[in-house]
Design a protein around this motif. Structure first.
Motif, mmCIF file in Angstrom:
data_model
loop_
_atom_site.group_PDB
_atom_site.id
_atom_site.type_symbol
_atom_site.label_atom_id
_atom_site.label_comp_id
_atom_site.label_asym_id
_atom_site.label_seq_id
_atom_site.Cartn_x
_atom_site.Cartn_y
_atom_site.Cartn_z
ATOM 1 N N UNK A 24 -8.296 43.279 32.889
ATOM 2 C CA UNK A 24 -9.474 44.024 33.325
ATOM 3 C C UNK A 24 -9.401 45.490 32.898
ATOM 4 N N UNK A 25 -8.221 45.942 32.447
ATOM 5 C CA UNK A 25 -8.083 47.292 31.918
ATOM 6 C C UNK A 25 -8.245 47.311 30.399
ATOM 7 N N UNK A 26 -8.758 46.231 29.851
ATOM 8 C CA UNK A 26 -8.924 46.105 28.404
ATOM 9 C C UNK A 26 -9.706 47.270 27.821
ATOM 10 N N UNK A 27 -10.691 47.756 28.516
ATOM 11 C CA UNK A 27 -11.521 48.833 27.998
ATOM 12 C C UNK A 27 -11.102 50.208 28.501
ATOM 13 N N UNK A 28 -9.876 50.333 28.999
ATOM 14 C CA UNK A 28 -9.326 51.646 29.343
ATOM 15 C C UNK A 28 -9.446 52.555 28.115
ATOM 16 N N UNK A 29 -9.152 51.996 26.948
ATOM 17 C CA UNK A 29 -9.406 52.632 25.669
ATOM 18 C C UNK A 29 -10.160 51.628 24.811
ATOM 19 N N UNK A 30 -10.937 52.120 23.881
ATOM 20 C CA UNK A 30 -11.670 51.204 23.019
ATOM 21 C C UNK A 30 -10.662 50.495 22.104
ATOM 22 N N UNK A 31 -10.818 49.204 21.881
ATOM 23 C CA UNK A 31 -9.877 48.493 21.009
ATOM 24 C C UNK A 31 -9.849 49.095 19.597
ATOM 25 N N UNK A 191 -8.691 58.299 26.312
ATOM 26 C CA UNK A 191 -8.550 59.284 27.368
ATOM 27 C C UNK A 191 -7.769 60.447 26.768
ATOM 28 N N UNK A 192 -8.331 61.654 26.875
ATOM 29 C CA UNK A 192 -7.652 62.842 26.335
ATOM 30 C C UNK A 192 -6.418 63.134 27.186
#
Length: 193
Positions: A24-31, A191-192
């Motif tokens: 569910x954290x797959x989109x924490x960053x864009x693939x 995420x910066x």
């Protein structure tokens, strides 16, 4: 030896869970971007952009945010999320070549709805990455036997609409006093630090 095992085994389990990543954290960053431009990879990248924006736009919402609406005529954040669930179900049904079957949100919590949406987006994105131009021609939105639309309409309809509504959620949550993470770079999809 027992002491060593009692320390090492829990660490192995933690590492395994962390290394595999929370689905569910797959989109924490864009693939990572595909290596080539194809009809499917471009469509998938748009869907992944939706996933990244949705992940962060809905991350950390409070109960008071969910019920907040900026005016009497506007939807609440939760009502907007409900709409996005439906839009992403239309998307995933289309890429799986199934008629839209509707969405039952009765008794579903904010987390349930959020997770459902993220799963839909990921499933559609993964399928699109593997899809050819010919595949896209089969990915029709089907609402009834007399109400079908080609993949083109999926792009300018449900996908674009969902992206628009994520922007609304971000705006509404700012108004309710809970802005989303300012360290998000939608350009880089990260995420910066």
């Amino acid at each position: 030896m027992k002491l060593l095992l009692s320390i090492v085994l829990p660490l192995l389990f933690i590492c395994q869970a962390t290394c595999q990543g929370n689905k569910l954290d797959y989109y924490y960053e864009i693939p990572t971007a595909p290596t080539e431009y194809t009809a499917g990879s471009v469509a998938a990248r748009v869907v992944d952009g939706l996933g990244f924006r949705y992940y962060w736009g809905t991350e950390g919402l409070r109960q008071e945010d969910l019920g907040f609406k900026p005016s009497d005529e506007a939807r609440t954040i939760e009502e907007t999320m409900d709409h996005i669930v439906s839009l992403t179900q239309i998307l995933v049904d289309a890429v799986n070549e199934k008629p839209f079957g509707g969405v039952d949100l009765e008794g579903k919590s904010y987390e349930d709805k959020r997770n459902m949406t993220l799963r839909n987006i990921r499933e559609a994105g993964e399928k699109l990455k593997k899809s050819s131009s010919e595949d896209l021609e089969r990915y029709d939105m089907i609402f009834s036997s007399s109400n079908e639309f080609p993949f083109w309409n999926l792009l300018n309809g449900p996908i674009a609409d969902a992206i628009n509504h994520v922007g609304q959620i971000i705006s509404i949550r700012r108004t309710s006093g809970n802005p989303y993470n300012q360290n998000i770079s939608v350009l880089r999809g990260k995420v910066k630090n």
